[in-house]
Design an enzyme around this catalytic site. Structure first.
Site, PDB file in Angstrom:
ATOM      1  N   ARG A  32       0.821  -1.223   0.000  1.00  0.00           N
ATOM      2  CA  ARG A  32       0.000   0.000   0.000  1.00  0.00           C
ATOM      3  C   ARG A  32       0.849   1.265   0.000  1.00  0.00           C
ATOM      4  NH1 ARG A  32      -5.169  -1.597   3.855  1.00  0.00           N
ATOM      5  NH2 ARG A  32      -6.278  -2.634   2.171  1.00  0.00           N
ATOM      6  N   LYS A  76     -16.456 -10.398   7.265  1.00  0.00           N
ATOM      7  CA  LYS A  76     -17.178  -9.165   7.596  1.00  0.00           C
ATOM      8  C   LYS A  76     -18.608  -9.257   7.076  1.00  0.00           C
ATOM      9  CE  LYS A  76     -13.462  -6.760   6.380  1.00  0.00           C
ATOM     10  NZ  LYS A  76     -12.866  -5.778   5.488  1.00  0.00           N
ATOM     11  N   GLY A  91      -8.276  -6.627   1.259  1.00  0.00           N
ATOM     12  CA  GLY A  91      -6.930  -6.930   1.736  1.00  0.00           C
ATOM     13  C   GLY A  91      -6.689  -8.424   1.812  1.00  0.00           C
TER      14      GLY A  91
END
Ligand code: ADP
Ligand code: MG
Length: 431
Positions: free
Chosen positions: A57, A224, A377
């Site tokens: 990143r 999630k 990610g």
């Protein structure tokens, strides 16, 4: 990057994602000697000794940094890291990131550990010379950040003359450092544009999502659940097939009235999952078999069970081989695939197999002409671990952001950037 800076180029049409101005659209006169507030996504993984374990990143923002430095900008970088919850937290300091950035950039990076409101930070910013780089401490140490507090946004805006965003991964959140600061800088007459990484993401996702190749297939997994199940409805409106894996699949299996043992499930989302199943028929595919174990531990003995044969003591930790085969068939004939979230607990072998196989099949399909976009990610890490990240059409730096785009949402961190002027009405225009 040099010669055509500031030259007007064709936009990609009205309202398109990619129709935002970029740093290349700003002439050197606009940048030289000016303070550039650059929002980056340096939310990198750290090991328990606080070292950066994957710097991709940081590397992703280098082209923008190099370009702005060359143009003579004075750079103030801001990022979040983790979820410190509005107060200082040594576990999520950006100090190691500042050192890593210094190594990668080959130039000094001044780390500003005090609050952006402090005199010390204001003075340090004033002292920056042309091409100098400073990095603010984790913006989520400040309570105003995630609330997009106008007062905090104003403090941030006082540090910059122009705003540049390279934080695609944070663009779906309206926070002070992604949205508020840009609005205030624009109000003061400053510019707000996309960096190279942001522009690349928008261009790519625009192409992939605007007119996707058919069948258009989405693969959703990961843990999630609550963050993702809400967008399933919207995603289903756009795709021809949705393949579900990971812990999210468990919630759907529960909605079918099946036993899932001790698996990770979001009980309060079961009714929503049931509604989705009722509405969507065969467009949503669920695992037909699962890899289960008594505990999710490395090297543990596993069993494969049909989804209606899960026992109360089982934990579902991966999709089974029959599911891999079914999903593989869908991927092999897809025109465009968007993948978000691993199919199982891929960090813990042998529960990496389902994710690995899906990654391999998708890579194979891509070689045959399928457009593949991997976002998130953990999904990106899984593709990397399977050795096929390079084979994908695009690995996005933003999981949540790419998923919300797929769901047809407007990203506040993109909307706040200056739009390319609408093209002048062509011959086909009716007005
Ligand atoms: P991404 O970062 O790609 O958006 P998420 O963060 O949503 O993906 O989810 C990744 C996590 O999901 C991984 O840590 C993985 O271990 C976990 N996961 C996947 N499948 C399961 C499962 N069946 N049970 C528990 N955790 C799972
Ligand atoms: Mg994740």
């Amino acid at each position: 990057m040099g010669p055509d800076r500031g030259v007007k180029r064709e936009g990609s049409g009205e309202g398109g994602l990619a129709s935002r101005l970029t740093v290349e659209d700003l002439p050197t006169e606009v940048l030289r000697g000016r303070r550039i507030f650059l929002r980056v996504d340096f939310n990198v993984p750290l090991d328990d000794r606080g070292r950066v374990t994957d710097a991709s990143r940081i590397r992703g923002a280098l082209p923008t940094l190099v370009d702005l430095r060359r143009a003579g900008g004075r750079l103030i970088l801001a990022s979040h890291l983790g979820r410190p919850g509005g107060k200082g937290d040594p576990a999520t300091t950006l100090a190691p990131v500042a050192r890593e950035l210094e190594n990668l950039l080959g130039a000094p990076v001044r780390f500003l550990e005090e609050s952006p409101e402090s005199r010390a930070v204001q003075d340090a910013v004033d002292e920056l010379g042309e091409g100098d780089v400073a990095l603010l401490e984790n913006v989520r140490f400040e309570p105003g950040e995630t609330k997009n507090d106008p007062g905090f946004a104003e403090v941030l805006a006082s540090l910059g003359d122009h705003f540049v965003s390279d934080a695609f991964g944070s663009a779906h959140r309206a926070h002070a450092s992604t949205v508020g600061v840009a609005q205030q800088i624009r109000k003061k007459g400053g510019r707000a544009v996309a960096g190279f990484l942001m522009a690349r993401e928008l261009r790519f996702l625009d192409e992939a999502l605007r007119d996707p190749g058919r069948p258009f297939v989405a693969v959703l997994g990961g843990a999630k659940i609550s963050g993702k199940i809400e967008v399933v409805d919207a995603v289903l409106k756009r795709v021809d097939r949705l393949l579900v894996g990971g812990a999210m699949a468990n919630t759907f299996l529960r909605a079918l009235g099946l036993e899932v043992g001790r698996s990770l499930v979001e009980e309060d989302r079961v009714p929503l999952a049931r509604e989705i199943l009722e509405e969507t028929g065969d467009r949503l595919l669920l695992p037909v078999d699962c890899v289960v174990a008594p505990e999710i531990e490395r090297g543990v003995e596993v069993e494969v069970r049909a989804r209606d044969a899960i026992r109360p003591e089982d934990r579902i930790a991966d999709i089974g081989p029959e599911t891999v085969r079914l999903y593989g068939e869908e991927l092999a004939k897809a025109g465009t695939v968007v993948w978000n979230g691993p199919m199982g607990v891929f960090e813990v072998p042998p529960f990496d197999q389902g994710t690995r196989r899906v990654a391999e099949v998708l890579a194979q399909a891509t070689r045959g002409g399928t457009v593949s976009v991997v976002g998130g990610g953990d999904s990106a890490a899984a593709a990397e671990a399977a050795g096929v990240a390079e084979a994908m059409s695009h690995v996005s730096s933003g999981g949540g952001a790419s998923l919300e785009l797929l769901a047809g949402k407007v990203l506040p961190g993109v909307e706040v950037l200056e739009a390319r002027e609408p093209e002048t009405a062509g011959p086909g225009s009716t007005s």
